[in-house]
Write an enzyme that holds these catalytic residues in place. Structure first.
Site, PDB file in Angstrom:
ATOM      1  N   ASN A 142       5.967   6.475  13.247  1.00  0.00           N
ATOM      2  CA  ASN A 142       6.630   6.925  12.017  1.00  0.00           C
ATOM      3  C   ASN A 142       8.145   6.911  12.219  1.00  0.00           C
ATOM      4  O   ASN A 142       8.832   7.925  12.023  1.00  0.00           O
ATOM      5  CB  ASN A 142       6.134   8.318  11.634  1.00  0.00           C
ATOM      6  CG  ASN A 142       6.227   8.566  10.134  1.00  0.00           C
ATOM      7  OD1 ASN A 142       6.804   7.770   9.390  1.00  0.00           O
ATOM      8  ND2 ASN A 142       5.683   9.677   9.689  1.00  0.00           N
ATOM      9  N   HIS A 165       5.440  17.850   6.171  1.00  0.00           N
ATOM     10  CA  HIS A 165       4.090  17.279   6.165  1.00  0.00           C
ATOM     11  C   HIS A 165       3.147  18.035   5.234  1.00  0.00           C
ATOM     12  O   HIS A 165       2.231  17.435   4.665  1.00  0.00           O
ATOM     13  CB  HIS A 165       3.504  17.258   7.590  1.00  0.00           C
ATOM     14  CG  HIS A 165       3.892  16.039   8.366  1.00  0.00           C
ATOM     15  ND1 HIS A 165       5.017  15.993   9.157  1.00  0.00           N
ATOM     16  CD2 HIS A 165       3.310  14.822   8.479  1.00  0.00           C
ATOM     17  CE1 HIS A 165       5.100  14.794   9.719  1.00  0.00           C
ATOM     18  NE2 HIS A 165       4.073  14.068   9.324  1.00  0.00           N
TER      19      HIS A 165
END
Length: 421
Positions: free
Chosen positions: A317, A348
């Site tokens: 990521n 998140h």
């Protein structure tokens, strides 16, 4: 199915955008407008009424961009964007009770939160802070004028990244739309040293074919390997009771490996879409090779062969890690690692597993750093010792990742505690 259909349509649209709406065939306004309208259509097609959350967040934050002072616009943008994202995540978890919608609208909201805060911080750097207060990277990325409405909508809602990202820097995206992207990246490096008398015109075709090959392989692995090793099984009472510790550890490693192809598929396809539109060129290396990894989100080889926790994090990521570094790590006055992992957890979502993962990652990161600084130099005296060191650190890193990421995939508290036990 909606996601895959839209991404395949986006891939075709990206080829068309590069070939028929190139900067020398279409105006900048047309390119911005088409990218925005296609992105809005894909969002509506995938998420229906839930897409209103995406448009609402962007609208509110553009008002902040216009009305807030240069001193505070980055703070207000971060608070509002993160606050709106958290409210949506809380309501979704509360309503669906840990159930995940097949078309999860919070995913695009997460990417847009990154974009909104990225451009806000870069405008703040360009309009408020002095050059001597900025790092070299912040100086390079600083934006000297507030974006127009069309530019802001295009950057946040363009069809290249509306569904799966990645987030890129505002100046890079605007340069791409205006047709300056490739020349800008070539001029950042000494392209003449590679034997070119004039600016070359690199083609993304090779990079696209390679990434589509990776995408196809990842999809096949996801549909076969991933389904054969469900992660929830590591918290199954019968499995825990009847199997040995070594068997449980082995299954945890295999299950974590099996969880990766889903991300490899989505992120590599998103990267290929950007390249197909002509976006993502990162420059030319010393050997004269062109690279199209400006917006790449992962380095699969480095992930699978990582010999340190940092190497793994730096390869996974990637664009999110860059965002965390630019808006948090580089700007935090103290406890930078802790604050960065905390922001990552909040971004998140609200599942407890995310917080278990990122809280665990802090001491593991610090421990890994200390071990590397204190012991690695002892193994550099010979090739054999270095190989032994790499094997040991690879195994330890992979098991550490399993332990750290397990709760992230399990989401809830009860299976996480079973896994820990």
């Amino acid at each position: 199915v909606n996601f895959l259909a839209c991404q395949l349509c986006a891939l075709l649209a990206a080829f068309w955008f590069r070939l028929y709406l190139s900067p020398n065939k279409a105006s900048i306004t047309i390119r911005h407008a088409v990218a925005t309208l296609l992105g809005a259509y894909f969002a509506i097609f995938c998420f229906g009424w839930y897409s209103l959350h995406i448009f609402t967040m962007v609208s509110i934050c553009y008002c902040i961009m216009l009305k807030a002072s240069n001193r505070n616009l980055h703070r207000y943008s971060l608070i509002v964007a993160m606050g709106y994202l958290i409210l949506c995540q809380v309501s979704r978890v509360y309503i669906f009770n840990y159930g995940l919608l097949s078309t999860d609208f919070s995913g695009p909201l997460m990417i847009i939160t990154q974009k909104i805060t990225t451009v806000a911080f870069q405008v703040h750097d360009g309009l408020y802070r002095k050059d001597e207060e900025l790092t070299s990277e912040q100086q390079r990325l600083a934006v000297k004028a507030r974006p127009t409405l069309l530019e802001y909508l295009s950057y946040n809602l363009n069809f290249l990244s509306i569904l799966a990202g990645p987030c890129s820097n505002y100046k890079d995206y605007i340069a791409f739309i205006e047709g300056r992207h490739i020349a800008m990246k070539l001029l950042e490096r000494n392209w003449k040293s590679n034997g070119y008398n004039r600016l070359p015109e690199p083609s993304p075709t090779g990079a696209i074919v390679y990434k589509l090959f990776i995408t196809t392989g990842s999809l096949i692995l996801f549909l076969s390997f991933t389904r054969a090793f469900p992660i929830i099984y590591i918290a199954d009472d019968k499995f825990i009771k009847e199997t040995s510790f070594l068997a449980r550890l082995s299954y945890a490693y295999i299950a974590m490996q099996a969880a990766r192809p889903k991300y490899y598929f989505a992120w590599t396809l998103a990267d290929a879409i950007n390249n197909a539109a002509g976006y993502g060129f990162s420059g030319i290396d010393a050997k004269g090779n062109f690279h199209w990894d400006l917006v790449s989100n992962l380095n699969i080889w480095n992930i699978e062969t990582a010999t340190s926790f940092k190497m793994y994090i730096d390869s996974w990521n990637i664009q999110t890690a860059a965002w965390l570094k630019r808006v948090c790590y580089d700007r935090s006055p103290h406890s930078r690692t802790v604050l960065t992992f905390f922001l990552s957890a909040v971004w998140h979502g609200v599942y407890p597993g995310y917080y278990f993962t990122f809280i665990t990652a802090v001491p593991i990161t610090l421990a890994a750093r200390a071990m590397r600084n204190n012991f690695r130099h002892h193994f550099l005296t010979s090739r054999t010792k270095k190989i032994v060191y790499d094997i040991i650190t690879w195994a330890v890193t992979q098991l550490s990742i399993c332990y750290t990421v397990g709760p992230f995939l399990l989401l809830a508290v009860e299976p996480t505690f079973k896994f820990y036990k």
